[in-house]
Enzyme design. Sequence first.
Site, mmCIF file in Angstrom:
data_model
loop_
_atom_site.group_PDB
_atom_site.id
_atom_site.type_symbol
_atom_site.label_atom_id
_atom_site.label_comp_id
_atom_site.label_asym_id
_atom_site.label_seq_id
_atom_site.Cartn_x
_atom_site.Cartn_y
_atom_site.Cartn_z
ATOM 1 N N SER A 1 0.326 6.794 -2.460
ATOM 2 C CA SER A 1 -0.159 5.577 -3.083
ATOM 3 C C SER A 1 1.040 4.792 -3.625
ATOM 4 O O SER A 1 2.053 4.690 -2.937
ATOM 5 C CB SER A 1 -1.185 5.922 -4.172
ATOM 6 O OG SER A 1 -2.008 4.822 -4.451
ATOM 7 N N ASP B 1 -8.403 4.115 5.146
ATOM 8 C CA ASP B 1 -7.847 3.789 3.834
ATOM 9 C C ASP B 1 -7.516 2.302 3.822
ATOM 10 O O ASP B 1 -6.646 1.850 4.571
ATOM 11 C CB ASP B 1 -6.587 4.611 3.576
ATOM 12 C CG ASP B 1 -5.878 4.220 2.292
ATOM 13 O OD1 ASP B 1 -6.507 3.554 1.441
ATOM 14 O OD2 ASP B 1 -4.700 4.579 2.137
ATOM 15 N N HIS C 1 -7.347 7.725 1.866
ATOM 16 C CA HIS C 1 -6.165 7.564 1.028
ATOM 17 C C HIS C 1 -5.527 8.907 0.683
ATOM 18 O O HIS C 1 -6.152 9.770 0.077
ATOM 19 C CB HIS C 1 -6.592 6.844 -0.257
ATOM 20 C CG HIS C 1 -5.483 6.221 -1.032
ATOM 21 N ND1 HIS C 1 -4.662 5.251 -0.521
ATOM 22 C CD2 HIS C 1 -5.060 6.421 -2.314
ATOM 23 C CE1 HIS C 1 -3.797 4.860 -1.442
ATOM 24 N NE2 HIS C 1 -4.008 5.567 -2.535
#
Length: 443
Positions: A121, A386, A411
């Site tokens: 991330s 994602d 993700h």
Amino acid sequence: MTNPRALIPLMILILALDLGSGTRLGGRRRRGGGLLSPPRRPEGTELPEDQWFLQRLDHFNPTDGRTWKQVGMRGTLEDASVENLAYLSSEQALADLATFTVAMQEELGLKENKWIAFGGSYPGSLAAWYRLKYPHLVHGSVATSAPVVAQINFKEYLEVVRDALATVNDKCDEAVKEATRQLNMLLLHRVGWQSITKRFKLCSPLDGQNKKDVANLFSILTENLEDVVQYNRDNRDFEGVKGTNITIDTLCDIMLDESRGPAITRYAAINSLVLEVHEEECLDHTYDSMIKELKATNWENNTDIGGRSWIYQTCTEFGFYQSSDSLNQPFGNEFPVNFFIQQCQDIYGEKFNLDLLKEGVKRTNTLYGGKDLKVTRVVFPNGSIDPWHALGITDNLSPDATAIFINGTAHCANMYPQAADDPPQLLHAREQVFNHIQKWLEE
């Protein structure tokens, strides 16, 4: 053959965190902020003592000798005032990493060891940028689900959510669109406001003339689906995350079940399910309540302080606002990008306006290069469902800066522990990452 023990690096682990906020680089705007619960540990074990590292407050001002204690385990004791948040930036974070690396090299005699950075991330972005800015300190990086392009209006996010719903059934997207239409119809009169209040279990009556409350409500209801799509089937259960059993299939099963009633009733059923999972009796939809929580600066007893910190960076460096401005998504148009810009001003002050953000986004892309990253020994895993892959690296930059595009995964899926039902393409992706690291360590 080289002795494999000689290839063992000291690895920098940049944890992928769910930062509660309206930007959902991992979080939700509900009360509580959506921060991940601490990982569960085996019974009978104790956490190690906190370890602190003394960092400079400002790495780029040689006349400022102030320092702060960077914690190795649980968090910081600094408050999150705007004055303190001024030192919260990706540049300072990378300099923190560099300072820590050099200190550990000297203190532990690790100058000859090869360091590998891991991140998922936003920390995935940091992992890539660390290799870009400090290549002499980090030998390679795994930048998972890393958005490397700063972009104010991230309207592609909802387009990927739409596409993800379509992977289950094309009619799922249409059912959500119909629910949104019916919701907009109810907004036209006071009786409709009362119906929305009841159907969606709002904590207080909806005022359909309050545009900020309406925008916030639509955004939250969209998040009910966004969050599931973003983390679909990720193996986060080990961290104590609630609702990991809710999948895209769950959402579409509900939205396509006409026996439940009209589309808006099914949409409300998803909201009720999410409330139940998070053990919330009602949905606090009001804009003022959200802003009040995000304006709080004290870390103690504030469950959304991480949201305040992360939103600050979106208002000054990244944008990343998942607006409803695209016409190619089923969630309506009630939360345009200006809705998020207004939050910056309402939380931090009038100077945090669009002009400041434009300059910040331009600076970020100038500093790091956006998708034109000039790096070697970096691998970029991304999942096809994602939404963040739209701002990430999904094609090889060079033979030594490669992308791994994992069909059907969400993700940071490759960073979570392996599960028995992991699809073959996810298993293969983890193997590819391992092979890249093994190759780097031989170079």
